[in-house]
Design a protein around this motif. Structure first.
Motif, PDB file in Angstrom:
ATOM      1  N   ALA A 112       0.837  -1.207   0.000  1.00 43.52           N
ATOM      2  CA  ALA A 112       0.000   0.000   0.000  1.00 43.52           C
ATOM      3  C   ALA A 112       0.870   1.254   0.000  1.00 43.52           C
ATOM      4  O   ALA A 112       0.580   2.233  -0.704  1.00 43.52           O
ATOM      5  CB  ALA A 112      -0.944  -0.023   1.201  1.00 43.52           C
ATOM      6  N   ALA A 113       1.948   1.257   0.794  1.00 43.26           N
ATOM      7  CA  ALA A 113       2.838   2.413   0.848  1.00 43.26           C
ATOM      8  C   ALA A 113       3.499   2.657  -0.507  1.00 43.26           C
ATOM      9  O   ALA A 113       3.610   3.802  -0.964  1.00 43.26           O
ATOM     10  CB  ALA A 113       3.890   2.206   1.935  1.00 43.26           C
ATOM     11  N   ILE A 114       3.908   1.591  -1.175  1.00 42.85           N
ATOM     12  CA  ILE A 114       4.530   1.733  -2.499  1.00 42.85           C
ATOM     13  C   ILE A 114       3.541   2.297  -3.500  1.00 42.85           C
ATOM     14  O   ILE A 114       3.873   3.188  -4.297  1.00 42.85           O
ATOM     15  CB  ILE A 114       5.105   0.379  -2.968  1.00 42.85           C
ATOM     16  CG1 ILE A 114       6.304  -0.001  -2.099  1.00 42.85           C
ATOM     17  CG2 ILE A 114       5.487   0.416  -4.445  1.00 42.85           C
ATOM     18  CD1 ILE A 114       6.812  -1.414  -2.321  1.00 42.85           C
ATOM     19  N   VAL A 115       2.306   1.842  -3.474  1.00 39.87           N
ATOM     20  CA  VAL A 115       1.269   2.351  -4.384  1.00 39.87           C
ATOM     21  C   VAL A 115       1.043   3.837  -4.135  1.00 39.87           C
ATOM     22  O   VAL A 115       0.959   4.639  -5.078  1.00 39.87           O
ATOM     23  CB  VAL A 115      -0.049   1.552  -4.232  1.00 39.87           C
ATOM     24  CG1 VAL A 115      -1.194   2.226  -4.950  1.00 39.87           C
ATOM     25  CG2 VAL A 115       0.141   0.134  -4.736  1.00 39.87           C
ATOM     26  N   VAL A 116       0.956   4.251  -2.888  1.00 40.44           N
ATOM     27  CA  VAL A 116       0.741   5.668  -2.559  1.00 40.44           C
ATOM     28  C   VAL A 116       1.915   6.512  -3.048  1.00 40.44           C
ATOM     29  O   VAL A 116       1.729   7.588  -3.636  1.00 40.44           O
ATOM     30  CB  VAL A 116       0.522   5.843  -1.032  1.00 40.44           C
ATOM     31  CG1 VAL A 116       0.563   7.312  -0.632  1.00 40.44           C
ATOM     32  CG2 VAL A 116      -0.789   5.211  -0.604  1.00 40.44           C
ATOM     33  N   ILE A 117       3.136   6.034  -2.851  1.00 41.32           N
ATOM     34  CA  ILE A 117       4.313   6.784  -3.295  1.00 41.32           C
ATOM     35  C   ILE A 117       4.318   6.929  -4.811  1.00 41.32           C
ATOM     36  O   ILE A 117       4.570   8.011  -5.350  1.00 41.32           O
ATOM     37  CB  ILE A 117       5.604   6.095  -2.794  1.00 41.32           C
ATOM     38  CG1 ILE A 117       5.708   6.245  -1.271  1.00 41.32           C
ATOM     39  CG2 ILE A 117       6.834   6.667  -3.489  1.00 41.32           C
ATOM     40  CD1 ILE A 117       6.806   5.413  -0.645  1.00 41.32           C
ATOM     41  N   LEU A 121       4.147  10.411  -6.914  1.00 40.37           N
ATOM     42  CA  LEU A 121       5.175  10.758  -7.888  1.00 40.37           C
ATOM     43  C   LEU A 121       4.574  11.049  -9.260  1.00 40.37           C
ATOM     44  O   LEU A 121       5.025  11.949  -9.963  1.00 40.37           O
ATOM     45  CB  LEU A 121       6.217   9.639  -7.973  1.00 40.37           C
ATOM     46  CG  LEU A 121       7.119   9.464  -6.735  1.00 40.37           C
ATOM     47  CD1 LEU A 121       7.985   8.222  -6.885  1.00 40.37           C
ATOM     48  CD2 LEU A 121       7.968  10.690  -6.503  1.00 40.37           C
ATOM     49  N   VAL A 122       3.531  10.315  -9.634  1.00 43.86           N
ATOM     50  CA  VAL A 122       2.856  10.559 -10.915  1.00 43.86           C
ATOM     51  C   VAL A 122       2.141  11.903 -10.865  1.00 43.86           C
ATOM     52  O   VAL A 122       2.191  12.694 -11.809  1.00 43.86           O
ATOM     53  CB  VAL A 122       1.880   9.410 -11.253  1.00 43.86           C
ATOM     54  CG1 VAL A 122       0.983   9.773 -12.428  1.00 43.86           C
ATOM     55  CG2 VAL A 122       2.654   8.140 -11.552  1.00 43.86           C
ATOM     56  N   ILE A 123       1.467  12.195  -9.755  1.00 42.88           N
ATOM     57  CA  ILE A 123       0.726  13.451  -9.626  1.00 42.88           C
ATOM     58  C   ILE A 123       1.676  14.660  -9.713  1.00 42.88           C
ATOM     59  O   ILE A 123       1.366  15.668 -10.353  1.00 42.88           O
ATOM     60  CB  ILE A 123      -0.063  13.486  -8.299  1.00 42.88           C
ATOM     61  CG1 ILE A 123      -1.221  12.497  -8.368  1.00 42.88           C
ATOM     62  CG2 ILE A 123      -0.591  14.878  -7.998  1.00 42.88           C
ATOM     63  CD1 ILE A 123      -1.975  12.320  -7.064  1.00 42.88           C
ATOM     64  N   PHE A 124       2.817  14.595  -9.082  1.00 37.13           N
ATOM     65  CA  PHE A 124       3.743  15.711  -9.085  1.00 37.13           C
ATOM     66  C   PHE A 124       4.676  15.692 -10.282  1.00 37.13           C
ATOM     67  O   PHE A 124       5.582  16.519 -10.370  1.00 37.13           O
ATOM     68  CB  PHE A 124       4.538  15.747  -7.761  1.00 37.13           C
ATOM     69  CG  PHE A 124       3.685  16.103  -6.584  1.00 37.13           C
ATOM     70  CD1 PHE A 124       3.136  17.382  -6.480  1.00 37.13           C
ATOM     71  CD2 PHE A 124       3.405  15.190  -5.594  1.00 37.13           C
ATOM     72  CE1 PHE A 124       2.358  17.741  -5.401  1.00 37.13           C
ATOM     73  CE2 PHE A 124       2.625  15.540  -4.511  1.00 37.13           C
ATOM     74  CZ  PHE A 124       2.088  16.827  -4.407  1.00 37.13           C
TER      75      PHE A 124
END
Length: 128
Positions: A112-117, A121-124
């Motif tokens: 879950a943490a990897i997915v959020v990161i 990163l995609v958003i920014f």
């Protein structure tokens, strides 16, 4: 009550000849019941005589009445082993340490943490 499950071949196919394996299984159950003291010697002897005189599985149905009911369940811990219970007994679950739940939570939490990161990163715009 015969103690037979509804799906029992003894009830479904009463005219079918008794196989040696069925006779042996019945004998084993009868011997065990006698050894445990569940049935008296007279009943044991009469049932053994009737068992070996029987030619069809239908003739075994009344003989099952002298046997203690056989309840089968799988081990609650999931080992798949069969547990034989006497009437009135309760299957007590085996308690085992829960070693896998911590590992599962760690793996799922890390994923879950990897997915959020990656999403951040995609958003920014750092990735893609």
């Amino acid at each position: 009550m015969s103690g037979l499950p509804i799906e029992s071949s003894y009830s479904r196919e009463p005219s079918r000849p008794i196989s040696d394996a069925e006779r042996d299984e019945f004998t084993t159950r009868l011997n065990s019941a006698y050894e445990r003291g569940d049935i008296p010697v007279e009943t044991y002897q009469q049932t053994m005589d009737s068992l070996y005189a029987a030619r069809t599985v239908g003739e075994l149905v009344p003989l099952t009445a002298v046997l203690p009911a056989r309840y089968r369940t799988t081990d609650p811990a999931g080992s798949g082993s069969e547990v034989e219970l006497k009437p009135g007994e309760v299957n007590v679950p085996v308690t085992r340490p829960d070693t896998h739940s911590k590992l599962v939570r760690l793996v799922l939490g890390s994923a879950a943490a990897i997915v959020v990161i990656v999403i951040l990163l995609v958003i920014f715009g750092v990735i893609f």
